[in-house]
Design an enzyme around this catalytic site. Structure first.
Site, short mmCIF file in Angstrom:
data_model
loop_
_atom_site.label_atom_id
_atom_site.label_comp_id
_atom_site.label_asym_id
_atom_site.label_seq_id
_atom_site.Cartn_x
_atom_site.Cartn_y
_atom_site.Cartn_z
N LYS A 176 11.69 -4.55 -18.58
CA LYS A 176 10.54 -4.32 -19.45
C LYS A 176 10.79 -4.87 -20.85
CE LYS A 176 9.29 -0.21 -16.81
NZ LYS A 176 9.31 1.27 -16.75
N CYS A 202 0.84 -1.20 0.00
CA CYS A 202 0.00 0.00 0.00
C CYS A 202 0.87 1.25 0.00
CB CYS A 202 -0.93 -0.01 1.20
SG CYS A 202 -2.30 1.17 1.05
N VAL A 262 1.44 3.29 -5.36
CA VAL A 262 0.51 2.64 -6.29
C VAL A 262 -0.63 1.98 -5.54
CG1 VAL A 262 0.25 0.89 -8.08
CG2 VAL A 262 2.31 2.30 -8.01
#
EC number: 1.1.1.3
Length: 429
Positions: A206, A13, A16
């Site tokens: 990525k 938490c 994001v």
């Protein structure tokens, strides 16, 4: 609409996670209408339970992330912790308990995505991760679903906002790398420890994910060639401008010309100002996809931040919840092609090389001979000299990267070459 809610576990938490919880709360009615059932935040796993979290019922907060992930009543677990462990163990536990998982964890997917996919399939649940690459930009789903009937040949993109901000500042102001990094840090674009961004690790993770999806082949982080920004100088930026180019940190995934293998790499490169990626400014991301039937596609938007990343997470959450209601599953891993990943030495590219040379006759001829000996063709040469100092800037035609590297090493061995001031690849033509 059914009345029993679908229960969601939020693992993490931070920036994001808190935004995911906020959107779930403020858009509860819309999300319920889109899913076909209400969504209930059933638990929030955190490391520091005493911190005030606006809008989150303190009764839902727990430090027992493992217990929350293993609860049999959880329908979907949202993992936004990051890193390898405990995230891997928590995701696996959620699968085993029958929950689908939505994650933004690019590092874990790049390292062990195939195992996670296999575990999800074994337990008949979904693994979604749109937020792991370029945040809010829809990219993962178009690649694996919208282009599923096409053949993707190349994915070329700016996938890290911090490095794009730094290079954009260097280009706009003439600042050096250190100054631009300091500005990015002051504005919150760079972390206190910017290593993952500026050394290319974030972009490489990525690239591994994108290459795996685009080419139906398992690509790990270790398969991705990587260079960071530390060696990029203001002189490189100025030289690029003289060529009608700009410098970007690019993630490049492509099929080789014979189609029998793929390559994946991340490094700074000069690209022509006319290329769509050249106009991507500040901390924005953009990815350019080339395929047989669709042709050239470009995806552009904010690639980081709490709200953009949460947007992608919520999109996956809606899809996972819809599948829970219908008993369906989304697209899993597609690695049927199993193409080998070629090493960087076999990549065909171009070089921009700046040489500090002796200011005397015959130097250019010696340099040209070295290029010829390594079967590297010269495209352009720019020569300048003053007060005994001389510089040669050579731009090559396309050649295997190994041949270009060997050429550079041979140039360093010439008595007339005082030093190789910079080397940069030229892409996007």
């Amino acid at each position: 609409m059914r009345t029993r809610p679908l229960k969601v576990a939020l693992l993490g938490c931070g920036v994001v996670g808190s935004e995911v919880a906020r959107i779930m709360r403020t858009h509860a009615d819309d999300l319920a209408a889109r899913v076909g059932a209400p969504l209930e935040l059933a638990g929030v796993a955190v490391r520091r339970p005493g911190r005030v979290r606006a809008g989150i019922d303190p009764e839902l907060v727990t430090t027992d992330a493992a217990g929350l992930a293993q609860r049999p009543d959880i329908d979907v677990a949202v993992e936004v912790i990051g890193g390898i462990e405990p995230a891997r163990g928590l995701i696996t536990s959620a699968f085993e308990a029958g929950a689908s998982v939505v994650t933004a964890n690019k590092a874990l997917l790049a390292e062990d995505g195939s195992t996670l996919h296999e575990t999800a399939e074994k337990h008949g649940v979904d693994l979604f991760y749109e937020a792991a690459v370029a945040a809010a930009i829809p990219l993962v789903r178009p690649l694996r679903e919208s282009l599923a009937g096409d053949t993707v040949n190349r994915v070329l993109g700016i996938v890290n906002g911090t490095t794009n901000f730094i290079l954009d500042r260097m280009d706009a102001s003439g600042a050096g790398y250190g100054e631009a990094l300091d500005e990015a840090t002051a504005l919150g674009y760079a972390e206190a420890d910017p290593t993952a961004d500026v050394e290319g690790f974030d972009a490489a993770a990525k690239a591994a994910i994108l290459a795996g999806i685009a080419f139906h082949t398992r690509v790990r982080l270790d398969d991705v060639y990587r260079e960071g920004l530390a060696e990029v100088t203001a002189a490189d930026i100025a030289s690029a401008k003289r060529m009608g180019c700009t410098v970007k940190l690019l993630a490049i995934c492509e099929r080789t010309s014979d189609g029998r293998s793929v390559t994946a790499r991340v490094h700074p490169a000069m690209i022509p100002l006319g290329h769509p990626l050249a106009s991507v400014r500040e901390a924005y991301n953009a990815v350019f996809v080339e395929s047989d039937a669709a042709g050239q596609l470009m995806f552009y938007g904010r690639g980081a931040g709490g709200s953009p990343t949460a947007s992608a997470v919520l999109g996956d959450l809606v899809a996972a919840c819809r599948n829970k209601l219908s008993g369906a599953r989304g697209a899993g891993e597609s690695a049927y092609a199993q193409l080998p990943v070629s090493p960087m030495g076999e990549v065909v590219t171009r070089y921009h090389i700046s040489l500090d040379v002796a200011d005397k006759p015959g130097v250019l001829a010696q340099v040209a001979t070295v290029f010829a000996e390594h079967d590297v063709s010269i495209d352009t040469v720019r020569q300048q000299g003053k007060d005994g100092d001389a510089w040669l800037v050579v731009v090559t035609h396309r050649a295997p990267d190994a041949a270009l590297r060997a050429t550079v090493e041979a140039l360093r061995g010439l008595d007339t070459v005082r030093g190789v001031a910079s080397i940069m690849r030229v892409e996007g033509e």
